[in-house]
Design a protein around this motif. Structure first.
Motif, PDB file in Angstrom:
ATOM      1  N   LEU A 122       1.624  99.306  40.063  1.00 35.62           N
ATOM      2  CA  LEU A 122       2.802  99.093  40.912  1.00 35.62           C
ATOM      3  C   LEU A 122       3.957  99.940  40.387  1.00 35.62           C
ATOM      4  CD1 LEU A 122       2.421  95.198  41.069  1.00 35.62           C
ATOM      5  CD2 LEU A 122       1.620  96.867  42.757  1.00 35.62           C
ATOM      6  N   ALA A 123       5.089  99.857  41.051  1.00 32.92           N
ATOM      7  CA  ALA A 123       6.265 100.594  40.584  1.00 32.92           C
ATOM      8  C   ALA A 123       7.431  99.621  40.429  1.00 32.92           C
ATOM      9  CB  ALA A 123       6.624 101.710  41.569  1.00 32.92           C
ATOM     10  N   LEU A 124       8.370 100.009  39.557  1.00 31.80           N
ATOM     11  CA  LEU A 124       9.447  99.099  39.165  1.00 31.80           C
ATOM     12  C   LEU A 124      10.794  99.674  39.608  1.00 31.80           C
ATOM     13  CD1 LEU A 124      10.121  96.508  37.533  1.00 31.80           C
ATOM     14  CD2 LEU A 124      10.253  97.956  35.492  1.00 31.80           C
ATOM     15  N   ALA A 125      11.553  98.831  40.311  1.00 28.89           N
ATOM     16  CA  ALA A 125      12.951  99.167  40.638  1.00 28.89           C
ATOM     17  C   ALA A 125      13.784  97.975  40.159  1.00 28.89           C
ATOM     18  CB  ALA A 125      13.125  99.400  42.125  1.00 28.89           C
ATOM     19  N   PRO A 126      14.044  97.894  38.855  1.00 29.19           N
ATOM     20  CA  PRO A 126      14.717  96.705  38.302  1.00 29.19           C
ATOM     21  C   PRO A 126      16.027  96.454  39.040  1.00 29.19           C
ATOM     22  CG  PRO A 126      14.143  98.261  36.553  1.00 29.19           C
ATOM     23  CD  PRO A 126      13.892  98.953  37.851  1.00 29.19           C
ATOM     24  N   HIS A 127      16.312  95.180  39.316  1.00 28.76           N
ATOM     25  CA  HIS A 127      17.572  94.895  39.997  1.00 28.76           C
ATOM     26  C   HIS A 127      18.724  95.134  39.019  1.00 28.76           C
ATOM     27  CE1 HIS A 127      20.226  93.814  43.075  1.00 28.76           C
ATOM     28  NE2 HIS A 127      19.381  93.082  43.769  1.00 28.76           N
ATOM     29  N   GLY A 128      19.553  96.122  39.368  1.00 25.68           N
ATOM     30  CA  GLY A 128      20.650  96.487  38.485  1.00 25.68           C
ATOM     31  C   GLY A 128      21.852  95.578  38.593  1.00 25.68           C
ATOM     32  N   LYS A 129      21.905  94.736  39.642  1.00 25.19           N
ATOM     33  CA  LYS A 129      23.066  93.859  39.770  1.00 25.19           C
ATOM     34  C   LYS A 129      23.185  92.935  38.578  1.00 25.19           C
ATOM     35  CE  LYS A 129      21.469  89.702  42.238  1.00 25.19           C
ATOM     36  NZ  LYS A 129      21.793  88.628  41.291  1.00 25.19           N
TER      37      LYS A 129
ATOM     38  N   ASP B  58      34.182  78.143  12.285  1.00 21.26           N
ATOM     39  CA  ASP B  58      32.750  78.428  12.347  1.00 21.26           C
ATOM     40  C   ASP B  58      32.467  79.220  13.633  1.00 21.26           C
ATOM     41  OD1 ASP B  58      32.338  77.028  10.023  1.00 21.26           O
ATOM     42  OD2 ASP B  58      31.234  75.358  10.940  1.00 21.26           O
ATOM     43  N   ILE B  59      31.482  80.107  13.538  1.00 21.78           N
ATOM     44  CA  ILE B  59      31.122  80.955  14.681  1.00 21.78           C
ATOM     45  C   ILE B  59      29.780  80.476  15.226  1.00 21.78           C
ATOM     46  CG2 ILE B  59      30.531  83.291  15.413  1.00 21.78           C
ATOM     47  CD1 ILE B  59      32.367  84.239  13.042  1.00 21.78           C
ATOM     48  N   VAL B  60      29.754  80.219  16.532  1.00 19.04           N
ATOM     49  CA  VAL B  60      28.532  79.723  17.163  1.00 19.04           C
ATOM     50  C   VAL B  60      28.021  80.781  18.140  1.00 19.04           C
ATOM     51  CG1 VAL B  60      27.505  77.870  18.545  1.00 19.04           C
ATOM     52  CG2 VAL B  60      29.412  77.361  16.991  1.00 19.04           C
ATOM     53  N   ALA B  61      26.709  81.052  18.069  1.00 27.13           N
ATOM     54  CA  ALA B  61      26.074  81.921  19.064  1.00 27.13           C
ATOM     55  C   ALA B  61      25.480  81.019  20.138  1.00 27.13           C
ATOM     56  CB  ALA B  61      24.983  82.765  18.413  1.00 27.13           C
ATOM     57  N   PHE B  62      25.810  81.324  21.402  1.00 29.64           N
ATOM     58  CA  PHE B  62      25.321  80.540  22.532  1.00 29.64           C
ATOM     59  C   PHE B  62      24.341  81.370  23.349  1.00 29.64           C
ATOM     60  CE2 PHE B  62      29.477  78.810  21.568  1.00 29.64           C
ATOM     61  CZ  PHE B  62      29.316  77.443  21.700  1.00 29.64           C
ATOM     62  N   GLY B  63      23.284  80.735  23.794  1.00 29.46           N
ATOM     63  CA  GLY B  63      22.433  81.331  24.813  1.00 29.46           C
ATOM     64  C   GLY B  63      22.985  80.981  26.183  1.00 29.46           C
ATOM     65  N   SER B  64      22.601  81.779  27.195  1.00 27.20           N
ATOM     66  CA  SER B  64      23.140  81.539  28.535  1.00 27.20           C
ATOM     67  C   SER B  64      22.015  81.262  29.516  1.00 27.20           C
ATOM     68  CB  SER B  64      23.949  82.744  29.011  1.00 27.20           C
ATOM     69  OG  SER B  64      23.114  83.665  29.679  1.00 27.20           O
ATOM     70  N   SER B  65      22.412  80.756  30.660  1.00 23.71           N
ATOM     71  CA  SER B  65      21.506  80.539  31.779  1.00 23.71           C
ATOM     72  C   SER B  65      22.374  80.612  33.026  1.00 23.71           C
ATOM     73  CB  SER B  65      20.844  79.158  31.653  1.00 23.71           C
ATOM     74  OG  SER B  65      20.086  78.860  32.803  1.00 23.71           O
ATOM     75  N   HIS B  66      22.345  81.693  33.775  1.00 17.42           N
ATOM     76  CA  HIS B  66      21.450  82.809  33.620  1.00 17.42           C
ATOM     77  C   HIS B  66      22.244  84.088  33.347  1.00 17.42           C
ATOM     78  CE1 HIS B  66      22.304  84.093  37.866  1.00 17.42           C
ATOM     79  NE2 HIS B  66      22.659  82.837  37.899  1.00 17.42           N
ATOM     80  N   PRO B  67      21.518  85.242  33.167  1.00 11.66           N
ATOM     81  CA  PRO B  67      22.207  86.453  32.723  1.00 11.66           C
ATOM     82  C   PRO B  67      23.163  87.081  33.740  1.00 11.66           C
ATOM     83  CG  PRO B  67      19.822  86.825  32.872  1.00 11.66           C
ATOM     84  CD  PRO B  67      20.049  85.371  33.090  1.00 11.66           C
ATOM     85  N   CYS B  68      22.831  87.071  35.051  1.00 13.42           N
ATOM     86  CA  CYS B  68      23.678  87.791  36.032  1.00 13.42           C
ATOM     87  C   CYS B  68      25.130  87.346  35.926  1.00 13.42           C
ATOM     88  CB  CYS B  68      23.212  87.540  37.460  1.00 13.42           C
ATOM     89  SG  CYS B  68      21.561  88.120  37.817  1.00 13.42           S
ATOM     90  N   LEU B  69      25.322  86.032  35.834  1.00 20.32           N
ATOM     91  CA  LEU B  69      26.688  85.513  35.833  1.00 20.32           C
ATOM     92  C   LEU B  69      27.257  85.451  34.415  1.00 20.32           C
ATOM     93  CD1 LEU B  69      26.499  82.835  38.664  1.00 20.32           C
ATOM     94  CD2 LEU B  69      27.335  85.183  38.782  1.00 20.32           C
ATOM     95  N   THR B  70      26.571  86.043  33.454  1.00 20.31           N
ATOM     96  CA  THR B  70      27.151  86.226  32.119  1.00 20.31           C
ATOM     97  C   THR B  70      27.589  87.680  31.942  1.00 20.31           C
ATOM     98  OG1 THR B  70      25.807  84.436  31.242  1.00 20.31           O
ATOM     99  CG2 THR B  70      26.752  85.969  29.645  1.00 20.31           C
TER     100      THR B  70
END
Lengths: 377, 377
Positions: free
Chosen positions: A24-31, A341-353
């Motif tokens: 297949l071919a890939l056109a990753p969504h750049g948004k 103190d410094i905290v690293a947070f994960g997000s859900s989801h990436p587009c709106l981060t």
């Protein structure tokens, strides 16, 4: 915001290999990222092109990342937006597709591009009843293609769909059925001589169901007759919530080892500002820093400014609320936690981060910043 | 995003007059807009200075709008942020305040600024139990001020509070009681000789309760003994949801005519992309364009591209859902609506709409664009 380069590189390779192995071919969504430096890495790894959501995003990808294959997975509406695309397709190296699902839009595109002696290539969008955009049946899609066939300045180049708006039970089966309908519609277009291009595009998939779409495209032979474009976007950064869960399902469907998948690359770091009551921590991270619609931010690690490099515990830490510039975290009442103190947070989801940041720190595994990536939202 | 200049100018005058008539001073919260051109207009209209939420925001206000009075309504945490402030207060024209509520933060600030032969001026934050940051009692606040009195490089300049985190019943009475506690705490600081400045700051208020805070500051005489800073932010753009409702309550409490208040200045315009089913419209506006946490976008007006300038109806139009780049609108099934129609949406609330845009069209009442304002998020 920190992007871990190792995970980013891993994810780019992982998805390219997934697509390559299936022909297949890939056109990753750049948004998702709107980060030209990431577009360049995706193209260098073998992506066919980049998917975008708006004309302005297409222009940014073209100008700032040199992207020449632009799949706009959206309708092109409005003279201002059409003028942007007109300038892009004036470059003979550019391949550009947008979607159509209405007579009015077809007429507007035909009128605009014919007047400029240009031809815009469009994909008929096939939607689902109760869903978002798109023709609601194959008949409607074919009728629209027949209209386009009679219009100057516009040409049918294939079929587009997005399975991410399908909800409810039996999802894998329903998504497979939808993919099969996309394939049947593309085949019908070709049979009726309604596409002007040699290898019509067939495209679908966000970051939650690309395995089901890929299976449909490969098993049906669609990949051999059409240009089969997958367009996941979030995979490149992955996440610690929505897509972590969706990806676990994908790996299970693929019978893959859960450890062989994507790696979350995105973190947002913040200081602890206040510990006003036992068990209540307020951190300097808010709705302006990280996504909050699917899940609240997820505490991953913690370190102490001026301390050694060893990570402190965030076991039992839960973000309970978020304001514009602050987050509330419930922590064990006897926790060794300090302001600063410094905290690293994960997000859900990436587009709106991603869209909260103009610059992103690209870091190695020791969190040394190797570069600052610029976003173009 | 469109800002209506007439409404913007009206709102700036309205709030400045509100504050002037009461003998108070205005430090509009700049985090709402982060638009230097708006900061300049607020200062020119008579504001004492600008309130900001982070050190980076303070630097932007200083550099790009020439703001010299900076009230950072937040803790200053982390060596990187302290270094930004150190550079700002090296300018003798700059007055800068941040808030403190913890021993650890006081010690960190003292250590950092004393080592640079600088003194940072701080406001003791007084919070409420179950609230956000801030000391939980007057005793705690005074104990912190006594500690600061013994520390080099740091000085108490007053008291800060934020009533916006108080919820529940009897809100006007509870907010008044909170304002009275801020006043009593500031008075106690002065009595005990714990502030080093001639006219200590007392400050509170977002855009929903400034009338109650203002009444407390004027009726108690606090305005004569202290520098009484109100810091509403959203008023400058106002809105069509959260703050329209809050403002109606303010006008009622002030016994003012409902027509004599703020005017919503902010709109976001989008095209209609698709009408895939009768009564369902999909517009090109999403979570990346407009706030969606307090209310979904509110359709205000509509016009037809290429049509005359008369507005088309949006009666009975309701946004029912929003995705990253699209919104779903329910419209009457027999509505005269076309793909390409342009809809102006109101937002709720402004802070999380401004931060979606790098440029904002400033328009006159005929929607001719007079300027593009740059945001500095």
């Amino acid at each position: 915001m920190v992007l871990r380069e190792k995970a980013l590189a891993h994810n780019i390779r992982w998805m390219q290999r997934f697509v390559d192995e299936r022909g297949l071919a890939l056109a990753p969504h750049g948004k998702t990222t709107m980060t030209p430096a990431i577009f360049r890495r995706q193209i260098e790894a073998g992506a066919w092109g980049i998917t975008l959501a708006t004309a302005a995003q297409c222009r940014a990808a073209y100008r700032e990342a040199g992207v020449r294959h632009l799949l706009m997975a959206n309708q092109l509406v409005g003279a201002g937006n059409m003028a942007i695309v007109s300038a892009l397709i004036a470059d003979p190296e550019v391949t550009y597709y947008c979607t159509v699902d209405s007579v009015d839009n077809v007429r507007a595109l035909s009128h605009f591009f014919a007047a400029r002696n240009q031809t815009v290539q469009v994909l008929i969008e096939l939607g689902v009843p109760g869903g978002r955009c798109g023709c609601r049946s194959q008949e409607e899609a074919l009728a629209l293609a027949e209209l386009i066939d009679t219009c100057p300045g516009i040409q049918v180049a294939g079929v587009e769909g997005y399975e991410g708006i399908i909800h409810g039970d039996d999802l894998p089966d329903r998504i497979r059925a939808y993919a099969d309908e996309l394939i049947a519609t593309t085949a019908a277009l070709v049979e009726r001589g309604l596409t002007a291009v040699k290898r019509p595009v067939i495209t679908a998939s966000g970051s939650a169901w690309y395995d089901v779409i890929a299976a449909a495209f490969t098993e049906s032979g669609a990949r051999d007759r059409f240009l089969p474009l997958l367009r996941p976007g979030c995979y490149v950064a992955h996440d610690h919530g929505l897509y972590r869960r969706a990806h676990a399902d994908i790996l299970a469907r693929l019978h893959s080892d859960p450890g062989d998948g994507l790696m979350p690359a995105l973190e947002v770091w913040a200081h602890i500002h206040s510990i006003p009551e036992p068990g209540l921590v307020v951190a300097g991270i808010g709705k302006r820093d990280i996504a909050y619609d699917a899940d609240l931010p997820i505490p991953l690690r913690r370190c102490r400014a001026g301390g050694d490099d060893s990570a402190l515990s965030v076991n039992g830490w839960t973000v309970t609320g978020i304001m514009d510039q602050h987050a509330f975290i419930a922590v064990p009442a006897d926790e060794d936690v300090r302001v600063g103190d410094i905290v690293a947070f994960g997000s859900s989801h990436p587009c709106l981060t991603f869209d909260k940041w103009r610059f992103i720190a690209l870091a190695d595994e020791n969190f040394r910043v190797k570069d600052y990536l610029t976003t173009r939202f």
